[in-house]
Design an enzyme around this catalytic site. Structure first.
Site, PDB file in Angstrom:
ATOM      1  N   THR A 157       0.859  -1.189   0.000  1.00 18.86           N
ATOM      2  CA  THR A 157       0.000   0.000   0.000  1.00 18.86           C
ATOM      3  C   THR A 157       0.895   1.238   0.000  1.00 18.86           C
ATOM      4  O   THR A 157       1.936   1.249   0.648  1.00 18.86           O
ATOM      5  CB  THR A 157      -0.888   0.000   1.265  1.00 18.86           C
ATOM      6  OG1 THR A 157      -1.828  -1.065   1.157  1.00 18.86           O
ATOM      7  CG2 THR A 157      -1.645   1.312   1.434  1.00 18.86           C
ATOM      8  N   GLY A 187     -11.093  -1.846   1.979  1.00 18.99           N
ATOM      9  CA  GLY A 187     -10.176  -1.723   3.111  1.00 18.99           C
ATOM     10  C   GLY A 187     -10.117  -0.307   3.653  1.00 18.99           C
ATOM     11  O   GLY A 187     -10.896   0.581   3.272  1.00 18.99           O
ATOM     12  N   ASP A 188      -9.158  -0.099   4.535  1.00 17.27           N
ATOM     13  CA  ASP A 188      -9.010   1.199   5.196  1.00 17.27           C
ATOM     14  C   ASP A 188      -8.632   2.331   4.255  1.00 17.27           C
ATOM     15  O   ASP A 188      -8.934   3.496   4.526  1.00 17.27           O
ATOM     16  CB  ASP A 188      -7.928   1.094   6.278  1.00 17.27           C
ATOM     17  CG  ASP A 188      -6.589   0.692   5.687  1.00 17.27           C
ATOM     18  OD1 ASP A 188      -6.483  -0.465   5.229  1.00 17.27           O
ATOM     19  OD2 ASP A 188      -5.673   1.533   5.654  1.00 17.27           O
ATOM     20  N   THR A 207      -0.840   2.070   6.410  1.00 20.60           N
ATOM     21  CA  THR A 207      -0.673   0.834   5.642  1.00 20.60           C
ATOM     22  C   THR A 207      -0.837  -0.328   6.612  1.00 20.60           C
ATOM     23  O   THR A 207      -0.709  -0.150   7.824  1.00 20.60           O
ATOM     24  CB  THR A 207       0.715   0.794   4.968  1.00 20.60           C
ATOM     25  OG1 THR A 207       0.827  -0.412   4.210  1.00 20.60           O
ATOM     26  CG2 THR A 207       1.843   0.821   5.981  1.00 20.60           C
ATOM     27  N   GLY A 208      -1.128  -1.514   6.073  1.00 17.44           N
ATOM     28  CA  GLY A 208      -1.237  -2.677   6.952  1.00 17.44           C
ATOM     29  C   GLY A 208      -2.577  -3.365   6.847  1.00 17.44           C
ATOM     30  O   GLY A 208      -3.266  -3.258   5.825  1.00 17.44           O
ATOM     31  N   GLY A 210      -6.098  -3.857   6.838  1.00 16.70           N
ATOM     32  CA  GLY A 210      -7.194  -2.908   6.720  1.00 16.70           C
ATOM     33  C   GLY A 210      -8.244  -3.046   7.807  1.00 16.70           C
ATOM     34  O   GLY A 210      -8.739  -2.041   8.331  1.00 16.70           O
TER      35      GLY A 210
HETATM   36  N1  GLY Z   1      -4.265  -1.414   4.119  1.00 14.63           N
HETATM   37  C1  GLY Z   1      -4.679  -1.903   2.890  1.00 14.63           C
HETATM   38  C2  GLY Z   1      -5.804  -2.820   2.960  1.00 14.63           C
HETATM   39  O1  GLY Z   1      -5.960  -3.546   3.944  1.00 14.63           O
HETATM   40  O2  GLY Z   1      -6.571  -2.844   2.042  1.00 14.63           O
END
Ligand code: GLY
Length: 290
Positions: A157, A187-188, A207-208, A210
């Site tokens: 990400t 996601g986030d 990032t990480g 979500g």
């Molecule tokens: N952080 C990216 C996702 O989980 O989509």
């Protein structure tokens, strides 16, 4: 990554604004197949690319009183989720912010907006790289569709935060999500407060994993915590708290209104580049915090 950072830096050095700088940086990362965003995005369970992106900017605008010296912070945001037909979702997120009364758009309506905004549509398979396909195949071969692998740990990400000479703070985030995610999963990175946030005190991008980032509202939490310390400590403390509260893995980058930068992660890896006029561009592979 350094090339992408230079694009943002050139804009800021030329007197440009923070929003243009973070968008140019993220756009360059989306165009690079090494990253899990735009071209290079990972594939969902059906072998398709579905991308999320969002941006937010907090600018000071002059209010009427005090001879025009009253500055009032004004925040704006735009986002797209699960889009499959644009090379640069971050540009479409900008179009949502700048040309609609809305914040988050998906599906056919988002594609129609892309056409209206002059953003070229592509075929979904044009976004699939050999690397993403190989990773997807491997997942099935090894029957790795478990909670452990279907997370943000494979990473990639992308995000950027910046402050400009007028004090505007901006953040942008873009991702293909995670290999093998269910079709339609968001996601986030598409959600204001989770994968992206900016207000008068700072800007953050995440990032990480979500799902953990959403539950914790990571970027909103990080920016809120700026009232308690400097960006570097706040990044560490916020990631530690996310780990404690959700058991998830994530990373965050932050800039505060005084231009202080912070970043931290508790995941496998996170690569960071920073710029400030005193130190120029620097590159880091920070160790995970525990
Ligand atoms: N952080 C990216 C996702 O989980 O989509």
């Amino acid at each position: 990554m350094l090339a992408a950072t230079r694009r943002g830096v050139d804009i800021l050095r030329g007197g440009g604004n923070a929003l243009d700088a973070v968008i140019a940086t993220v756009e360059a990362l989306e165009n690079d197949e090494y990253f899990n965003a735009g071209y290079g995005s990972v594939l969902n369970i059906d072998g398709r690319v579905e991308m999320d992106a969002a941006l937010m900017v907090a600018e000071a605008r002059t209010a009427g009183g005090n001879n025009g010296r009253d500055y009032v912070p004004e925040a704006r945001a735009g986002a797209v989720a699960a889009v499959s037909r644009v090379r640069n979702p971050i540009l479409l997120a900008r179009a949502v912010m700048e040309t609609t009364p809305h914040i988050l758009m998906v599906g056919a309506g988002a594609e129609r907006l892309a056409r209206r905004a002059g953003i070229a549509l592509c075929r979904p398979d044009e976004l699939i790289t050999p690397r993403a396909k190989a990773r997807w195949r491997l997942m099935f071969e090894r029957k790795l569709m478990t909670a452990e692998t279907a997370d943000g740990r494979e990473g990639g990400t992308v995000g950027a935060v910046a402050i400009d000479s007028r004090g505007a703070l901006a953040s942008a985030t873009s991702t293909g999500g995670m290999t093998g995610k269910l079709a339609g999963r968001v996601g986030d990175s598409a959600l204001i407060g989770a994968g992206v946030y900016a207000d008068a005190s700072g800007a953050a991008s995440a990032t990480g994993q979500g799902e953990a980032i959403i539950m914790f509202a990571l970027c909103r939490e990080a920016v809120r915590n700026l009232s308690m310390g400097k960006s570097a400590q706040v990044a560490r403390a916020t990631i530690l708290e996310l780990g404690r509260r959700t058991g998830g893995e994530a990373g965050v980058i932050i800039v505060d209104r005084r231009g202080r930068l912070g970043f931290a992660h508790n995941a496998g890896a996170m690569e960071v580049a920073t710029f400030d006029p005193e130190n120029g561009i620097r590159h880091y592979w920070p160790e995970p915090i525990t």
